[in-house]
Scaffold this motif. Structure first.
Motif, PDB file in Angstrom:
ATOM      1  N   ILE A   1       0.877  -1.171   0.000  1.00 48.48           N
ATOM      2  CA  ILE A   1       0.000   0.000   0.000  1.00 48.48           C
ATOM      3  C   ILE A   1       0.912   1.217   0.000  1.00 48.48           C
ATOM      4  O   ILE A   1       1.885   1.267   0.764  1.00 48.48           O
ATOM      5  N   LEU A   2       0.614   2.191  -0.841  1.00 47.80           N
ATOM      6  CA  LEU A   2       1.399   3.416  -0.890  1.00 47.80           C
ATOM      7  C   LEU A   2       0.536   4.580  -0.434  1.00 47.80           C
ATOM      8  O   LEU A   2      -0.558   4.799  -0.979  1.00 47.80           O
ATOM      9  N   THR A   3       1.017   5.303   0.577  1.00 48.69           N
ATOM     10  CA  THR A   3       0.274   6.439   1.117  1.00 48.69           C
ATOM     11  C   THR A   3       1.141   7.690   1.125  1.00 48.69           C
ATOM     12  O   THR A   3       2.358   7.624   0.932  1.00 48.69           O
ATOM     13  N   LEU A   4       0.503   8.814   1.376  1.00 45.35           N
ATOM     14  CA  LEU A   4       1.184  10.099   1.478  1.00 45.35           C
ATOM     15  C   LEU A   4       1.489  10.395   2.939  1.00 45.35           C
ATOM     16  O   LEU A   4       0.638  10.198   3.812  1.00 45.35           O
ATOM     17  N   GLY A   5       2.689  10.889   3.217  1.00 44.05           N
ATOM     18  CA  GLY A   5       3.028  11.372   4.555  1.00 44.05           C
ATOM     19  C   GLY A   5       2.646  12.840   4.679  1.00 44.05           C
ATOM     20  O   GLY A   5       2.750  13.606   3.708  1.00 44.05           O
ATOM     21  N   PHE A   6       2.191  13.224   5.859  1.00 42.78           N
ATOM     22  CA  PHE A   6       1.763  14.601   6.120  1.00 42.78           C
ATOM     23  C   PHE A   6       2.714  15.303   7.076  1.00 42.78           C
ATOM     24  O   PHE A   6       3.389  14.657   7.885  1.00 42.78           O
ATOM     25  N   ASP A   7       2.695  16.640   7.035  1.00 48.90           N
ATOM     26  CA  ASP A   7       3.412  17.411   8.040  1.00 48.90           C
ATOM     27  C   ASP A   7       2.834  17.064   9.414  1.00 48.90           C
ATOM     28  O   ASP A   7       1.671  16.641   9.517  1.00 48.90           O
ATOM     29  N   PRO A   8       3.631  17.187  10.489  1.00 48.02           N
ATOM     30  CA  PRO A   8       3.183  16.720  11.807  1.00 48.02           C
ATOM     31  C   PRO A   8       1.872  17.338  12.297  1.00 48.02           C
ATOM     32  O   PRO A   8       1.037  16.636  12.857  1.00 48.02           O
ATOM     33  N   GLU A   9       1.670  18.628  12.084  1.00 49.76           N
ATOM     34  CA  GLU A   9       0.457  19.278  12.589  1.00 49.76           C
ATOM     35  C   GLU A   9      -0.789  18.757  11.868  1.00 49.76           C
ATOM     36  O   GLU A   9      -1.809  18.467  12.498  1.00 49.76           O
ATOM     37  N   SER A  10      -0.702  18.640  10.550  1.00 46.77           N
ATOM     38  CA  SER A  10      -1.849  18.139   9.780  1.00 46.77           C
ATOM     39  C   SER A  10      -2.136  16.685  10.125  1.00 46.77           C
ATOM     40  O   SER A  10      -3.294  16.296  10.274  1.00 46.77           O
ATOM     41  N   PHE A  11      -1.069  15.891  10.239  1.00 47.03           N
ATOM     42  CA  PHE A  11      -1.273  14.489  10.605  1.00 47.03           C
ATOM     43  C   PHE A  11      -1.944  14.383  11.970  1.00 47.03           C
ATOM     44  O   PHE A  11      -2.877  13.594  12.145  1.00 47.03           O
ATOM     45  N   ALA A  12      -1.500  15.190  12.931  1.00 47.50           N
ATOM     46  CA  ALA A  12      -2.097  15.138  14.273  1.00 47.50           C
ATOM     47  C   ALA A  12      -3.589  15.464  14.209  1.00 47.50           C
ATOM     48  O   ALA A  12      -4.403  14.803  14.865  1.00 47.50           O
ATOM     49  N   PHE A  13      -3.953  16.457  13.414  1.00 47.59           N
ATOM     50  CA  PHE A  13      -5.370  16.806  13.271  1.00 47.59           C
ATOM     51  C   PHE A  13      -6.149  15.661  12.629  1.00 47.59           C
ATOM     52  O   PHE A  13      -7.181  15.227  13.146  1.00 47.59           O
ATOM     53  N   LEU A  14      -5.671  15.170  11.491  1.00 40.98           N
ATOM     54  CA  LEU A  14      -6.387  14.118  10.765  1.00 40.98           C
ATOM     55  C   LEU A  14      -6.480  12.832  11.574  1.00 40.98           C
ATOM     56  O   LEU A  14      -7.538  12.200  11.641  1.00 40.98           O
ATOM     57  N   ASP A  15      -5.390  12.445  12.209  1.00 43.10           N
ATOM     58  CA  ASP A  15      -5.409  11.218  12.991  1.00 43.10           C
ATOM     59  C   ASP A  15      -6.290  11.376  14.235  1.00 43.10           C
ATOM     60  O   ASP A  15      -6.987  10.445  14.638  1.00 43.10           O
ATOM     61  N   GLY A  16      -6.292  12.569  14.820  1.00 38.72           N
ATOM     62  CA  GLY A  16      -7.172  12.822  15.958  1.00 38.72           C
ATOM     63  C   GLY A  16      -8.634  12.711  15.561  1.00 38.72           C
ATOM     64  O   GLY A  16      -9.454  12.137  16.294  1.00 38.72           O
ATOM     65  N   MET A  17      -8.974  13.232  14.382  1.00 41.06           N
ATOM     66  CA  MET A  17     -10.353  13.116  13.890  1.00 41.06           C
ATOM     67  C   MET A  17     -10.704  11.649  13.623  1.00 41.06           C
ATOM     68  O   MET A  17     -11.807  11.200  13.925  1.00 41.06           O
TER      69      MET A  17
END
Length: 170
Positions: free
Chosen positions: A7-23
């Motif tokens: 599976i190939l995914t995109l990595g996010f900047d830490p702040e955006s990842f924290a928001f998306l993963d928190g949601m």
């Protein structure tokens, strides 16, 4: 096991990842939430070609600058909700990979690319609709950055890391 699909995914900047993963942690059923928030570029690449895929990713990503993204809206999934992602440069990069790997793509991966991050899925339709409407009522676009590509092996449960390929790592 070399035959585990990739599976190939995109990595996010830490702040955006924290928001998306928190949601995702807030809205995804806990018993089904076995992977972090992600934007999938390809759902099923050949595990038998893992070293070739990794070599291509390494060569290509070193010449790619971080990619600006906009969390541009919400998508109702019927039994869940996703954030839609607007990213013309990401779409172009993904198209280049799809052309390169055309002979090994599944129908799902050969279909049109509609970038999104699923934050809820596999819930009753009424719950999904309520989540979608609540999020839509307060939605504001969010800028984010794609920082690289992440390769995973799928063996039926949580994904297993197979490589990280940061953009601009020349």
């Amino acid at each position: 096991m070399a035959d585990a699909p990739l599976i190939l995914t995109l990595g996010f900047d830490p702040e955006s990842f924290a928001f998306l993963d928190g949601m995702r942690r807030r809205h995804f059923p806990a018993e089904r939430n076995v992977v972090p928030a992600h934007l999938t570029l390809f759902h099923h690449l050949s595990g038998e070609k893992e070293s070739d895929v990794a070599a291509v990713l390494s060569a290509v990503t070193r010449d790619v600058a971080p990619i600006p993204l906009v969390v541009s809206g919400l998508r109702f999934l019927g039994r869940g909700t996703a954030f839609e992602i607007a990213a013309p440069r990401l779409a172009s990069l993904r198209r280049d990979f799809a052309d390169r790997w055309r002979d090994q793509l599944t129908p799902q991966d050969a279909a049109a690319f509609r970038p999104h991050v699923t934050i809820q899925n596999k819930v009753p339709a009424g719950e999904a609709r309520a989540t979608f409407e609540a999020l839509r009522a307060g939605f504001e676009p969010l800028e984010a950055t794609g920082t690289g590509l992440l390769l995973w092996r799928y063996r039926g449960g949580p994904w297993e890391e197979a490589g990280a390929f940061p953009f601009g790592a020349a």
